[in-house]
Design a protein around this motif. Structure first.
Motif, PDB file in Angstrom:
ATOM      1  N   UNK A 145       8.309   4.755  11.143  1.00  0.00           N
ATOM      2  CA  UNK A 145       7.525   3.702  11.788  1.00  0.00           C
ATOM      3  C   UNK A 145       6.452   3.135  10.859  1.00  0.00           C
ATOM      4  N   UNK A 146       6.616   1.878  10.476  1.00  0.00           N
ATOM      5  CA  UNK A 146       5.619   1.209   9.651  1.00  0.00           C
ATOM      6  C   UNK A 146       5.724   1.445   8.167  1.00  0.00           C
ATOM      7  N   UNK A 147       6.666   2.289   7.719  1.00  0.00           N
ATOM      8  CA  UNK A 147       6.754   2.551   6.291  1.00  0.00           C
ATOM      9  C   UNK A 147       8.122   3.085   5.912  1.00  0.00           C
ATOM     10  N   UNK A 148       8.370   3.093   4.608  1.00  0.00           N
ATOM     11  CA  UNK A 148       9.575   3.691   4.047  1.00  0.00           C
ATOM     12  C   UNK A 148       9.170   4.969   3.335  1.00  0.00           C
ATOM     13  N   UNK A 149       9.807   6.080   3.683  1.00  0.00           N
ATOM     14  CA  UNK A 149       9.454   7.369   3.105  1.00  0.00           C
ATOM     15  C   UNK A 149      10.459   7.816   2.059  1.00  0.00           C
ATOM     16  N   UNK A 150       9.950   8.293   0.932  1.00  0.00           N
ATOM     17  CA  UNK A 150      10.785   8.825  -0.143  1.00  0.00           C
ATOM     18  C   UNK A 150      10.343  10.260  -0.405  1.00  0.00           C
ATOM     19  N   UNK A 151      11.268  11.211  -0.233  1.00  0.00           N
ATOM     20  CA  UNK A 151      10.973  12.633  -0.434  1.00  0.00           C
ATOM     21  C   UNK A 151      11.697  13.118  -1.686  1.00  0.00           C
ATOM     22  N   UNK A 160       0.858  -1.181   0.000  1.00  0.00           N
ATOM     23  CA  UNK A 160       0.000   0.000   0.000  1.00  0.00           C
ATOM     24  C   UNK A 160       0.898   1.236   0.000  1.00  0.00           C
ATOM     25  N   UNK A 161       0.434   2.298  -0.646  1.00  0.00           N
ATOM     26  CA  UNK A 161       1.262   3.486  -0.801  1.00  0.00           C
ATOM     27  C   UNK A 161       0.510   4.729  -0.350  1.00  0.00           C
ATOM     28  N   UNK A 162       1.268   5.789  -0.151  1.00  0.00           N
ATOM     29  CA  UNK A 162       0.714   7.091   0.230  1.00  0.00           C
ATOM     30  C   UNK A 162       1.496   8.173  -0.509  1.00  0.00           C
ATOM     31  N   UNK A 163       0.767   9.030  -1.246  1.00  0.00           N
ATOM     32  CA  UNK A 163       1.386  10.105  -2.027  1.00  0.00           C
ATOM     33  C   UNK A 163       0.939  11.446  -1.472  1.00  0.00           C
ATOM     34  N   UNK A 164       1.903  12.327  -1.179  1.00  0.00           N
ATOM     35  CA  UNK A 164       1.584  13.643  -0.616  1.00  0.00           C
ATOM     36  C   UNK A 164       2.204  14.739  -1.469  1.00  0.00           C
ATOM     37  N   UNK A 173       6.017  13.605  -1.294  1.00  0.00           N
ATOM     38  CA  UNK A 173       6.449  12.522  -0.418  1.00  0.00           C
ATOM     39  C   UNK A 173       5.697  11.255  -0.803  1.00  0.00           C
ATOM     40  N   UNK A 174       6.397  10.137  -0.819  1.00  0.00           N
ATOM     41  CA  UNK A 174       5.794   8.832  -1.083  1.00  0.00           C
ATOM     42  C   UNK A 174       6.086   7.933   0.107  1.00  0.00           C
ATOM     43  N   UNK A 175       5.034   7.365   0.685  1.00  0.00           N
ATOM     44  CA  UNK A 175       5.193   6.432   1.789  1.00  0.00           C
ATOM     45  C   UNK A 175       4.805   5.035   1.344  1.00  0.00           C
ATOM     46  N   UNK A 176       5.671   4.058   1.604  1.00  0.00           N
ATOM     47  CA  UNK A 176       5.426   2.670   1.226  1.00  0.00           C
ATOM     48  C   UNK A 176       5.259   1.856   2.499  1.00  0.00           C
ATOM     49  N   UNK A 177       4.054   1.355   2.728  1.00  0.00           N
ATOM     50  CA  UNK A 177       3.723   0.681   3.981  1.00  0.00           C
ATOM     51  C   UNK A 177       4.434  -0.661   4.106  1.00  0.00           C
ATOM     52  N   UNK A 178       5.087  -0.851   5.254  1.00  0.00           N
ATOM     53  CA  UNK A 178       5.749  -2.120   5.554  1.00  0.00           C
ATOM     54  C   UNK A 178       6.970  -2.413   4.713  1.00  0.00           C
ATOM     55  N   UNK A 179       7.574  -1.405   4.104  1.00  0.00           N
ATOM     56  CA  UNK A 179       8.707  -1.610   3.201  1.00  0.00           C
ATOM     57  C   UNK A 179      10.015  -1.237   3.903  1.00  0.00           C
ATOM     58  N   UNK A 180      11.060  -2.000   3.608  1.00  0.00           N
ATOM     59  CA  UNK A 180      12.401  -1.719   4.103  1.00  0.00           C
ATOM     60  C   UNK A 180      13.311  -1.364   2.938  1.00  0.00           C
ATOM     61  N   UNK A 181      14.306  -0.577   3.223  1.00  0.00           N
ATOM     62  CA  UNK A 181      15.244  -0.169   2.181  1.00  0.00           C
ATOM     63  C   UNK A 181      16.299  -1.245   1.978  1.00  0.00           C
ATOM     64  N   UNK A 182      16.482  -1.621   0.704  1.00  0.00           N
ATOM     65  CA  UNK A 182      17.527  -2.561   0.353  1.00  0.00           C
ATOM     66  C   UNK A 182      18.658  -1.887  -0.395  1.00  0.00           C
ATOM     67  N   UNK A 183      18.716  -0.562  -0.303  1.00  0.00           N
ATOM     68  CA  UNK A 183      19.743   0.192  -1.015  1.00  0.00           C
ATOM     69  C   UNK A 183      21.105   0.102  -0.339  1.00  0.00           C
ATOM     70  N   UNK A 184      21.102  -0.265   0.942  1.00  0.00           N
ATOM     71  CA  UNK A 184      22.355  -0.379   1.668  1.00  0.00           C
ATOM     72  C   UNK A 184      23.077   0.947   1.767  1.00  0.00           C
ATOM     73  N   UNK A 185      24.348   0.942   1.440  1.00  0.00           N
ATOM     74  CA  UNK A 185      25.146   2.173   1.513  1.00  0.00           C
ATOM     75  C   UNK A 185      25.141   2.940   0.197  1.00  0.00           C
ATOM     76  N   UNK A 186      24.402   2.437  -0.783  1.00  0.00           N
ATOM     77  CA  UNK A 186      24.348   3.135  -2.062  1.00  0.00           C
ATOM     78  C   UNK A 186      23.715   4.511  -1.909  1.00  0.00           C
TER      79      UNK A 186
END
Length: 296
Positions: free
Chosen positions: A215-221, A173-177, A185-198
């Protein structure tokens, strides 16, 4: 002197009490008002138009495959808005919530595959369009049932719009602001970042990008180099790539118009003839992006 101090004391107490009362009334602190609303339904596409007193920030969130929650910040519904909302009481519903934002829940017959939003600032309209999966569109995509990871994030320019692609391991599920300035801003519910140190490098048209675990999501601004007015958020037909297209200018050659009824935004009660069918009024741009374009 004593009477003067007492009078000042009571004046201060009175104003503090009035301030507390105003803070308890959402309409007293809200800076915007929803004037009217209109819904047009088709088998595979719905259009929702809100007329506001002033343009502002908003959030669109997928709460379920067949539900979208719209939140317009610092906004209260007007009398005409509530009156016309009764026409679609089973499809559009004002939800209670904290603060002074207008929360409008939209319920669709089929899962939503794409969402488009645009500000028509000269007419103070927020235009939303939702594209639905057809009845024979295959199996319904469910929300994340297990861990989901963001594997890649990249950007590019396609014709007159900026494209952002999020590679995920499933479809959350997603959230767009839209912040009302030059950022989203984009919020992705229950998502973890796999980008590591990139390090995520902004592409053309984007000034700054940040990825944060909340908390509970991954945020992309995303901060754009210029203000963007039209947005298109959708999943690709296959895989788990979520794409955001943004446009500064709403190019009319990219899309079609929607005709608003003549009673829209007016306090007059529509006549039986008008209530029976949609009468041509003014038109607004609904689609800011082309239907199909190469993915970067």
């Amino acid at each position: 002197m004593h009477l003067h101090k007492t009078s000042v004391y009571f004046v201060v107490v009175f104003f503090l009490a009035m301030a507390g009362t105003l803070l308890c009334i959402p309409s007293a602190i809200a800076g915007n008002r929803a004037v009217d609303v209109y819904l047009q339904t088709q088998e595979t596409a719905w259009s929702v138009v809100l007329k506001l007193a002033h343009p502002g920030s908003y959030t669109i969130a997928s709460t379920a495959p067949r539900e979208i929650l719209l939140n317009v910040d610092n906004t209260v519904p007007g009398a005409l808005f509530l009156k016309h909302l009764e026409k679609w009481e089973h499809l559009l519903e004002v939800m209670p919530g904290k603060g002074s934002g207008l929360r409008l829940l939209m319920k669709f017959p089929n899962p939503v595959r794409e969402v488009r939003s645009a500000w028509v600032s000269e007419e103070k309209l927020l235009s939303l369009r939702f594209f639905l999966k057809g009845k024979k569109g295959g199996r319904e995509t469910r929300a994340v049932s297990g861990p989901c990871t963001l594997e890649d994030l990249r950007f590019g320019i396609r014709k007159k719009f900026v494209r952002s692609v999020m590679d995920l391991t499933s479809r959350p599920l997603w959230r767009f602001s839209f912040t009302g300035t030059d950022g989203v801003h984009i919020g992705l519910k229950g998502v973890k970042s796999g980008l590591g140190t990139r390090k995520v490098v902004p592409g053309k048209g984007i000034r700054e990008v940040s990825v944060q675990t909340r908390p509970g999501e991954l945020g992309i601004a995303l901060q754009f180099k210029t203000r963007q007015n039209g947005f298109r958020l959708y999943w690709l037909e296959t895989g788990s790539r979520l794409v955001l297209d943004s446009s500064r200018v709403l190019d009319k050659t990219f899309g079609e118009n929607i005709l608003l009824p003549s009673w829209f935004g007016k306090p007059e009660k529509p006549s039986p003839e008008r209530a029976a069918g949609v009468l041509p009024g003014k038109s607004i741009l609904q689609e800011a992006m082309p239907e199909t374009s190469p993915v970067i």
